[in-house]
Design an enzyme around this catalytic site. Structure first.
Site, mmCIF file in Angstrom:
data_model
loop_
_atom_site.group_PDB
_atom_site.id
_atom_site.type_symbol
_atom_site.label_atom_id
_atom_site.label_comp_id
_atom_site.label_asym_id
_atom_site.label_seq_id
_atom_site.Cartn_x
_atom_site.Cartn_y
_atom_site.Cartn_z
ATOM 1 N N HIS A 30 -49.268 -27.346 -19.311
ATOM 2 C CA HIS A 30 -48.390 -26.197 -19.070
ATOM 3 C C HIS A 30 -48.215 -25.447 -20.377
ATOM 4 O O HIS A 30 -48.195 -26.059 -21.454
ATOM 5 C CB HIS A 30 -47.033 -26.647 -18.546
ATOM 6 C CG HIS A 30 -47.112 -27.355 -17.229
ATOM 7 N ND1 HIS A 30 -47.740 -26.816 -16.131
ATOM 8 C CD2 HIS A 30 -46.643 -28.574 -16.838
ATOM 9 C CE1 HIS A 30 -47.657 -27.660 -15.116
ATOM 10 N NE2 HIS A 30 -47.001 -28.732 -15.521
ATOM 11 N N GLY A 38 -49.297 -30.603 -8.007
ATOM 12 C CA GLY A 38 -48.913 -32.007 -8.165
ATOM 13 C C GLY A 38 -47.521 -32.196 -7.595
ATOM 14 O O GLY A 38 -46.595 -31.470 -7.966
ATOM 15 N N PHE A 61 -46.501 -26.439 -8.170
ATOM 16 C CA PHE A 61 -47.817 -25.891 -8.516
ATOM 17 C C PHE A 61 -47.731 -24.956 -9.717
ATOM 18 O O PHE A 61 -46.664 -24.446 -10.061
ATOM 19 C CB PHE A 61 -48.435 -25.160 -7.318
ATOM 20 C CG PHE A 61 -47.684 -23.942 -6.829
ATOM 21 C CD1 PHE A 61 -47.979 -22.681 -7.321
ATOM 22 C CD2 PHE A 61 -46.698 -24.056 -5.845
ATOM 23 C CE1 PHE A 61 -47.311 -21.551 -6.861
ATOM 24 C CE2 PHE A 61 -46.024 -22.939 -5.372
ATOM 25 C CZ PHE A 61 -46.331 -21.684 -5.882
ATOM 26 N N SER A 62 -48.879 -24.767 -10.355
ATOM 27 C CA SER A 62 -48.973 -23.842 -11.484
ATOM 28 C C SER A 62 -50.150 -22.904 -11.260
ATOM 29 O O SER A 62 -51.193 -23.305 -10.724
ATOM 30 C CB SER A 62 -49.141 -24.599 -12.805
ATOM 31 O OG SER A 62 -50.314 -25.405 -12.783
ATOM 32 N N CYS A 115 -56.960 -32.424 -14.353
ATOM 33 C CA CYS A 115 -56.858 -33.026 -13.014
ATOM 34 C C CYS A 115 -57.876 -34.148 -12.806
ATOM 35 O O CYS A 115 -58.182 -34.516 -11.667
ATOM 36 C CB CYS A 115 -57.010 -31.965 -11.918
ATOM 37 S SG CYS A 115 -55.841 -30.599 -12.097
#
Length: 216
Positions: free
Chosen positions: A84, A146, A158-159, A175
């Site tokens: 992130h 995730g 989610f991103s 991932c």
């Protein structure tokens, strides 16, 4: 389905992952204790950090934890390691799935559909991939998912990469997918900005889950 109340928080500042994760857990526990409490949605950006799921393989971190220059968190979600950072929009959903569908596969596919609709609003053609979780543009991954779930109360979410430093993904196996290429929305639509994407994320979640939002 009747509309359900949800608290939504959309900070303009770059937020600490630790603080927001703690906030999610508090809302999750409140819903477990009393499901008349509202669901909770958080949409924002994080300072640079890496997170691992419950069963993540540390071999997917391509740097040593002993001298790491970045925050690394192991958290309550499925999936492998991800990153992130500013320029990436993260959405967390603390939902009571008993009000929707007690099926985690349904929920994961629902999130993929939501992401595809969000990108579609910016005329970006994207897709899910059989056997994987997330959303791709061609062979590049644009969005990661995730989730955690306790007594049917979800956590995490989610991103979507909007305009972030994709080089940060080079420090991990994203991932757990070898040779995974990552993408930014800005590379496919030069006219968008993160505030406009945030507005569409809110609108899409509101419609897809029939929420009445309370800002906080």
């Amino acid at each position: 389905m009747d509309n359900r109340t949800a608290i939504i928080k959309q900070p303009d500042n770059i937020s600490s992952f630790h603080d927001v994760y703690k906030l999610q857990k508090e809302y999750q526990e409140a819903l477990i204790l009393d499901n008349s409490n509202p669901d909770f949605i958080w949409i924002g950006e994080h300072q640079l950090c890496y997170t691992l799921g419950r069963g993540s393989n540390y071999d997917n971190l391509l740097f040593s934890l002993n001298d790491a220059k970045y925050d690394v968190f192991k958290i309550d979600r499925g999936g492998e390691v991800t990153c992130h950072m500013p320029g990436q929009l993260v959405t967390y959903l603390v939902l009571d799935l008993k009000n929707f569908n007690k099926d985690l596969n349904w929920y994961l596919r629902k999130i993929e559909e939501i992401i595809i609709k969000i990108l579609g609003a910016f005329n970006i053609d994207c897709h899910s991939r059989k056997g994987f979780t997330g959303v791709w543009i061609g062979n590049k991954k644009i969005a990661s998912i995730g989730i955690g779930c306790k007594k049917w109360i979800t956590i995490n979410g989610f991103s979507i990469n909007i305009d972030c430093e994709l080089e940060n993904f080079n420090k991990i196996v994203p991932c757990g997918i070898e040779n995974c290429l990552m993408a930014n929305m800005i590379d496919y639509n030069k006219n968008l900005n993160i505030q406009e994407v945030k507005r569409i994320v809110k609108k899409t979640i509101e419609e897809e889950f029939n929420f009445d939002f309370i800002s906080k």
